[in-house]
Design an enzyme around this catalytic site. Structure first.
Site, PDB file in Angstrom:
ATOM      1  N   ASN A 165       0.828  -1.210   0.000  1.00 25.50           N
ATOM      2  CA  ASN A 165       0.000   0.000   0.000  1.00 25.50           C
ATOM      3  C   ASN A 165       0.861   1.258   0.000  1.00 25.50           C
ATOM      4  O   ASN A 165       0.938   1.968  -0.997  1.00 25.50           O
ATOM      5  CB  ASN A 165      -0.925  -0.014   1.231  1.00 25.50           C
ATOM      6  CG  ASN A 165      -2.095   0.929   1.075  1.00 25.50           C
ATOM      7  OD1 ASN A 165      -2.019   1.945   0.384  1.00 25.50           O
ATOM      8  ND2 ASN A 165      -3.214   0.608   1.703  1.00 25.50           N
ATOM      9  N   ASP A 166       1.526   1.521   1.129  1.00 28.18           N
ATOM     10  CA  ASP A 166       2.264   2.783   1.262  1.00 28.18           C
ATOM     11  C   ASP A 166       3.398   2.911   0.243  1.00 28.18           C
ATOM     12  O   ASP A 166       3.712   4.022  -0.192  1.00 28.18           O
ATOM     13  CB  ASP A 166       2.835   2.902   2.677  1.00 28.18           C
ATOM     14  CG  ASP A 166       1.739   2.871   3.734  1.00 28.18           C
ATOM     15  OD1 ASP A 166       0.644   3.395   3.467  1.00 28.18           O
ATOM     16  OD2 ASP A 166       1.972   2.306   4.816  1.00 28.18           O
ATOM     17  N   VAL A 167       4.017   1.802  -0.145  1.00 33.00           N
ATOM     18  CA  VAL A 167       5.181   1.877  -1.043  1.00 33.00           C
ATOM     19  C   VAL A 167       4.793   2.165  -2.484  1.00 33.00           C
ATOM     20  O   VAL A 167       5.661   2.335  -3.339  1.00 33.00           O
ATOM     21  CB  VAL A 167       6.021   0.580  -0.967  1.00 33.00           C
ATOM     22  CG1 VAL A 167       6.568   0.375   0.435  1.00 33.00           C
ATOM     23  CG2 VAL A 167       5.219  -0.630  -1.424  1.00 33.00           C
ATOM     24  N   ALA A 169       0.630   3.221   7.209  1.00 32.51           N
ATOM     25  CA  ALA A 169       0.824   4.636   7.521  1.00 32.51           C
ATOM     26  C   ALA A 169      -0.492   5.334   7.850  1.00 32.51           C
ATOM     27  O   ALA A 169      -0.489   6.483   8.282  1.00 32.51           O
ATOM     28  CB  ALA A 169       1.509   5.349   6.357  1.00 32.51           C
TER      29      ALA A 169
END
Length: 470
Positions: free
Chosen positions: A396-398, A437
């Site tokens: 997700n965040d990456v 995050a």
């Protein structure tokens, strides 16, 4: 006998360096770990049986030493055998905390010997050794307290916590520890009260330094605490004039420091902010990404299979969700099926994917994915423009564009995988829930993005069937 011990220490030190070198590559990491472990075993038993003090006496309390070795080995073996791949970061934090605690206890014990021996309390030896003792005490205590909080946070048992002005409180605590340690070392402060005050301040700093850290920053703090433990162990080597302990500690400390700096660079974080517990400039999840709105497009299994089967190039982006679902083996099966159809398949590895450095490499190595297919971020990013399909599995965040476009986002500035440059993106997730995050992802609302909801392992298994039948 003394020369034999030094030779064995030299051999052990060489195995540490060879093992560390081999750990730098996935295909040699397993053997490197084994070689270093053999060296550590050699150093331990050489110390037990060959070490003698200045009076020529061997170590005492052998019964207790072997009981501790057996109990510790049994606990470590069971934990390592039972740990799930998703819980590996927690275990690393826990073991690292135990290393820090050992280093701090060495300082506590040696301070007791030093301060309460009338022949040493006022000697030159005291002033020389107290500096090393204080360094081991402070660094080991910070590492222990911080690692335990990191363990609790990764387990989901401790939430992010901070107070207004915590950055200044942490700086003040750090300065208080440094100043009181210097004054203690030069003799301006003295006595058990001040020594244990420094210990208490170090433990409190370790707690406050890690409490505010969350989101995608956790891999950095694990790396930093690991370097602390290495330095604290090196202090023990200085204290005992033990070269193998000194070299081992320096190797762990320097490797951890280099990795921390590399991770900070990868996440566009300041090392100063890391040390005062203010990752990401004080944000702790919840940037403007929370306001992302739009329409998403779902894709069926059959359509996803056709899209991938008739592509020329597919890049798989693994994330923590892949580890949770234990879907690495079926992911490797999809890779094999696509390659039989002439599709070029690669894996894009973000440096902080998962919960600790190298988490995805370990996970995919477990399913025998060829190491040359694991491509690091800086090498794979230029290839996304020529990629037909990107399959995002539990990441997700990456892959969140907010890292490049939203200055208010807690991950702003973190380099990400440029999956939006590819022709089509299939995102495999359980739901639209935000990532670690705590922010939504605008990528999921892009016209070229297709959502495939469900458990990663079940969905990929169905995808395998569809690829075979189409």
């Amino acid at each position: 006998m003394e020369h034999i011990l030094e030779i064995l220490y030299l051999i052990a030190a060489v195995t540490f360096m060879v093992g560390l070198k081999m750990l730098s590559k996935p295909d040699s990491a397993r053997n490197g770990n084994t070689i270093a472990a053999v060296g550590m075993t050699l150093a331990i038993f050489a110390t037990i049986f060959l070490y003698t003090n200045s009076e020529g006496q061997h170590l005492g309390n052998l019964l207790w030493i072997f009981v501790a070795l057996i109990v510790g080995t049994a606990i470590g073996y069971v934990m390592a055998k039972k740990v799930q791949m998703t819980a590996m970061p927690q275990m690393v934090s826990f073991f690292n905390g135990m290393g820090g605690a050992c280093a701090a206890m060495i300082s506590l014990i040696e301070y007791g010997h030093l301060a309460h021996d009338p022949n040493l309390a006022s000697s030159e030896t005291f002033s020389q050794k107290i500096v090393i003792i204080l360094a081991g005490l402070v660094i080991g205590s910070v590492s222990f307290a911080g690692s335990m909080i990191a363990f609790g946070k990764l387990e989901g048992k401790i939430n992010d916590w901070s107070i207004k002005g915590q950055q200044f409180l942490n700086i003040g605590l750090l300065l208080a520890i440094l100043v009181s340690s210097v004054l203690f070392a030069v003799g301006q402060l003295g006595g058990d009260l001040w020594f244990y005050t420094i210990l208490a301040l170090s433990l409190i700093y370790g707690l406050l330094f890690v409490f505010p850290i969350g989101g995608a920053d956790m891999p950095v703090v694990i790396s930093l605490l690991n370097s602390f433990t290495g330095v604290a162990a090196a202090c023990g080597g200085f204290l005992y004039d033990n070269y193998v302990m000194l070299i081992g500690g320096i190797l762990v400390g320097s490797a951890g420091t280099i990795l921390t700096v590399a991770m900070c660079k990868a996440m566009n974080r300041s090392l100063t902010n890391v040390l005062v517990g203010n990752f990401g400039g004080g944000s702790s999840g919840g940037g403007s990404g929370l306001n992302v709105q739009g329409n998403i497009k779902e894709i069926g299994m059959s359509d996803a299979a056709v899209l991938m089967k008739y592509a020329k190039k597919v890049v798989i982006v693994p994330g923590y969700g892949l580890a949770v679902a234990q879907a690495q083996h079926v992911c490797h099966e999809i890779e094999n099926l696509l390659e039989e159809e002439g599709v070029v398949v690669k894996y894009a590895i973000h440096p902080v994917a998962g919960r600790m450095p190298g988490h995805m490499n370990v996970l995919l190595a477990e399913s025998n994915v060829s190491y040359d297919k694991l491509v690091e971020m800086e090498d794979i990013n230029p290839e996304f423009a020529t990629t037909d399909v990107v399959l995002v599995v539990g990441a997700n965040d990456v892959v969140n564009p907010a890292a490049k476009t939203d200055p208010a986002s807690p991950i702003y500035g973190m380099p990400i995988l440029d999956v939006e440059d590819s022709k089509s993106i299939i995102v495999l997730k359980r739901s639209m829930k935000a990532g670690y995050a705590g922010i939504d992802n605008a990528l999921f609302f892009e016209p070229k993005t297709f959502m495939l909801f469900g458990d990663a392992k079940e969905s990929l298994t169905k995808l395998v069937s569809e690829i075979k039948s189409n």
